[in-house]
Design a protein around this motif. Structure first.
Motif, PDB file in Angstrom:
ATOM      1  N   LEU A 241     -98.350 132.541  37.465  1.00 57.23           N
ATOM      2  CA  LEU A 241     -99.768 132.571  37.821  1.00 57.23           C
ATOM      3  C   LEU A 241    -100.356 131.171  37.917  1.00 57.23           C
ATOM      4  O   LEU A 241    -101.404 130.979  38.549  1.00 57.23           O
ATOM      5  N   ALA A 242     -99.716 130.197  37.288  1.00 51.69           N
ATOM      6  CA  ALA A 242    -100.151 128.804  37.399  1.00 51.69           C
ATOM      7  C   ALA A 242     -99.488 128.103  38.580  1.00 51.69           C
ATOM      8  O   ALA A 242     -99.792 126.941  38.856  1.00 51.69           O
ATOM      9  N   ASN A 243     -98.618 128.819  39.276  1.00 48.62           N
ATOM     10  CA  ASN A 243     -97.768 128.193  40.297  1.00 48.62           C
ATOM     11  C   ASN A 243     -97.744 129.005  41.583  1.00 48.62           C
ATOM     12  O   ASN A 243     -96.698 129.161  42.211  1.00 48.62           O
ATOM     13  N   ARG A 244     -98.899 129.567  41.927  1.00 52.27           N
ATOM     14  CA  ARG A 244     -99.063 130.276  43.204  1.00 52.27           C
ATOM     15  C   ARG A 244     -98.084 131.436  43.376  1.00 52.27           C
ATOM     16  O   ARG A 244     -97.609 131.717  44.470  1.00 52.27           O
ATOM     17  N   GLY A 245     -97.750 132.089  42.275  1.00 46.84           N
ATOM     18  CA  GLY A 245     -96.904 133.278  42.341  1.00 46.84           C
ATOM     19  C   GLY A 245     -95.429 133.037  42.163  1.00 46.84           C
ATOM     20  O   GLY A 245     -94.649 133.998  42.101  1.00 46.84           O
ATOM     21  N   VAL A 246     -95.005 131.768  42.068  1.00 44.76           N
ATOM     22  CA  VAL A 246     -93.585 131.435  41.938  1.00 44.76           C
ATOM     23  C   VAL A 246     -93.267 131.099  40.486  1.00 44.76           C
ATOM     24  O   VAL A 246     -93.939 130.263  39.878  1.00 44.76           O
ATOM     25  N   GLN A 247     -92.239 131.756  39.928  1.00 46.10           N
ATOM     26  CA  GLN A 247     -91.804 131.442  38.565  1.00 46.10           C
ATOM     27  C   GLN A 247     -90.973 130.165  38.611  1.00 46.10           C
ATOM     28  O   GLN A 247     -89.887 130.145  39.200  1.00 46.10           O
ATOM     29  N   PRO A 248     -91.451 129.063  38.025  1.00 48.13           N
ATOM     30  CA  PRO A 248     -90.796 127.763  38.255  1.00 48.13           C
ATOM     31  C   PRO A 248     -89.378 127.654  37.716  1.00 48.13           C
ATOM     32  O   PRO A 248     -88.535 127.000  38.332  1.00 48.13           O
ATOM     33  N   HIS A 249     -89.074 128.305  36.576  1.00 47.02           N
ATOM     34  CA  HIS A 249     -87.736 128.134  36.020  1.00 47.02           C
ATOM     35  C   HIS A 249     -86.673 128.918  36.780  1.00 47.02           C
ATOM     36  O   HIS A 249     -85.488 128.637  36.658  1.00 47.02           O
ATOM     37  N   SER A 250     -87.098 129.908  37.584  1.00 45.59           N
ATOM     38  CA  SER A 250     -86.124 130.668  38.374  1.00 45.59           C
ATOM     39  C   SER A 250     -86.320 130.496  39.877  1.00 45.59           C
ATOM     40  O   SER A 250     -85.484 130.921  40.668  1.00 45.59           O
ATOM     41  N   ASN A 251     -87.448 129.899  40.263  1.00 44.36           N
ATOM     42  CA  ASN A 251     -87.820 129.732  41.677  1.00 44.36           C
ATOM     43  C   ASN A 251     -88.011 131.077  42.382  1.00 44.36           C
ATOM     44  O   ASN A 251     -87.927 131.177  43.605  1.00 44.36           O
ATOM     45  N   GLU A 252     -88.288 132.114  41.590  1.00 48.01           N
ATOM     46  CA  GLU A 252     -88.471 133.462  42.143  1.00 48.01           C
ATOM     47  C   GLU A 252     -89.935 133.702  42.493  1.00 48.01           C
ATOM     48  O   GLU A 252     -90.838 133.367  41.731  1.00 48.01           O
ATOM     49  N   GLN A 253     -90.169 134.292  43.652  1.00 44.89           N
ATOM     50  CA  GLN A 253     -91.528 134.656  44.065  1.00 44.89           C
ATOM     51  C   GLN A 253     -91.879 135.975  43.380  1.00 44.89           C
ATOM     52  O   GLN A 253     -91.446 137.056  43.776  1.00 44.89           O
ATOM     53  N   ILE A 254     -92.691 135.905  42.325  1.00 43.03           N
ATOM     54  CA  ILE A 254     -93.043 137.095  41.542  1.00 43.03           C
ATOM     55  C   ILE A 254     -94.117 137.899  42.247  1.00 43.03           C
ATOM     56  O   ILE A 254     -94.103 139.133  42.256  1.00 43.03           O
ATOM     57  N   CYS A 255     -95.081 137.208  42.824  1.00 44.75           N
ATOM     58  CA  CYS A 255     -96.124 137.859  43.607  1.00 44.75           C
ATOM     59  C   CYS A 255     -96.560 136.870  44.686  1.00 44.75           C
ATOM     60  O   CYS A 255     -96.196 135.693  44.651  1.00 44.75           O
ATOM     61  N   SER A 256     -97.332 137.342  45.627  1.00 44.64           N
ATOM     62  CA  SER A 256     -97.787 136.457  46.696  1.00 44.64           C
ATOM     63  C   SER A 256     -98.789 135.446  46.161  1.00 44.64           C
ATOM     64  O   SER A 256     -99.407 135.638  45.103  1.00 44.64           O
ATOM     65  N   ARG A 257     -98.969 134.374  46.898  1.00 44.67           N
ATOM     66  CA  ARG A 257     -99.973 133.373  46.518  1.00 44.67           C
ATOM     67  C   ARG A 257    -101.358 134.021  46.456  1.00 44.67           C
ATOM     68  O   ARG A 257    -102.143 133.742  45.555  1.00 44.67           O
TER      69      ARG A 257
END
Length: 337
Positions: A241-257
């Motif tokens: 949620l702090a990274n526009r929907g991308v989980q930084p440690h996995s680089n996975e798009q969790i939700c859209s921006r």
């Protein structure tokens, strides 16, 4: 990575390039020479006299057994660091903070169709108000009051063959911790004493806004609230949620921006029960509290702060956790405004 006794000359936010939207490509200084671990411990020590100003939640008997004089704070940053102080590895009951994860799952499944069944406005009423739900013909005011979260639970029960397992798997994936679990004592306690939540569910059912059977929906809702997690894990879980929907440690798009923006907007206006306006005024960060004593605050392009201490004020927010996050945001200049 757990960081201890480190001094930060810069804080590393996520900066997006046109070619690679998921990479940290430069740093922006926020506050020079900040020893975050020492600062967290200092603020924690200053908050100890506040334990006596709150009361542990007792309407869920299992929560009433939690020792009150405990506290922790953790910061997870987008560059993979975790800074913490106090009982930061002590599990606590996730409670209403679980609503964030359920909401993201429902948004991913239903898209904009979800907002035909739940609104996105502040409630101005207690988080478990039956009167407001009656006035508004079974449409919850937002997804982070109890009626809205129960509606979201109905979406998950209706769209997953095993919704409780799906929720647990999602939480484990976000934390990268396979031992996250639902506390059975808390779960059974909520099932036994959840009559008001049952009333909300049956009222929505009477208006045609609950699709699954109410007992099944409530079982899911209480199960997600009973998840046991600690400050470090929770901060890490919500980094997307702090990274526009991308989980930084996995680089996975969790939700859209766009959906990350929407969740943060809802947390800004409604995440702190009847203190949401006050928290936005004083702190200026999207946040969500739970009666287990935790508060999470999202700092876009920086990271996530989680603070925990069981005694609650009259609004259901942790006295110590509110003070910790407020002081930390002030010290580091983290407000969005």
């Amino acid at each position: 990575m757990i960081a201890t006794n480190l001094k930060l000359s810069v804080i590393l936010p996520m900066v997006v390039s046109n070619n690679s939207p998921h990479l940290i490509i430069r740093a922006r200084p926020m506050k020079a020479n900040t020893d975050l671990t020492a600062l967290l411990q200092q603020l924690l020590d200053q908050c100890q006299p506040l334990y006596s100003q709150g009361k542990v939640a007792d309407y869920i008997p299992a929560l009433a057994q939690v020792a009150p004089q405990q506290a922790a704070v953790a910061i997870a940053t987008l560059d993979g660091q975790i800074y913490s102080a106090g009982a930061a590895t002590q599990p606590f009951s996730l409670q209403s903070i679980s609503k964030i994860f359920g909401l993201v799952m429902a948004m991913n499944r239903l898209g904009d169709e979800l907002w035909q069944r739940v609104n996105m406005e502040p409630s101005g009423q207690p988080f478990n108000s039956i009167v407001q739900l009656e006035w508004e013909q079974g449409i919850p005011r937002n997804p982070v009051i109890n009626a809205g979260a129960i509606l979201v639970a109905d979406v998950l029960v209706s769209h997953y063959s095993a919704s409780k397992t799906a929720f647990l798997t999602f939480l484990r994936r976000l934390t990268s911790v396979e031992t996250i679990y639902a506390d059975q004592q808390v779960y059974l306690s909520e099932l036994e004493h959840g009559n008001r939540n049952a009333a909300l569910a049956y009222l929505m059912k009477s208006f045609g806004n609950i699709e699954a059977e109410v007992p099944q929906v409530l079982e899911h809702y209480f199960h997600q609230c009973a998840m046991a997690i600690n400050c470090q894990q929770l901060s890490r879980a919500l980094l997307f949620l702090a990274n526009r929907g991308v989980q930084p440690h996995s680089n996975e798009q969790i939700c859209s921006r766009r959906d990350a923006h929407r969740v943060n907007a809802i947390l800004s206006t409604s995440g702190m029960y009847d203190q949401s306006g006050e928290f936005a005024f004083k702190v200026g960060l999207p946040a969500k509290s739970g009666v287990g004593g935790a508060i999470v605050a999202i700092v876009p392009q920086f990271g996530v702060i989680t603070a925990w201490s069981p005694p609650l004020n009259r609004f259901g927010n942790s006295v110590v956790a509110m003070q910790l996050i407020s002081q930390l945001a002030e010290e580091l200049g983290l407000s969005l405004f």
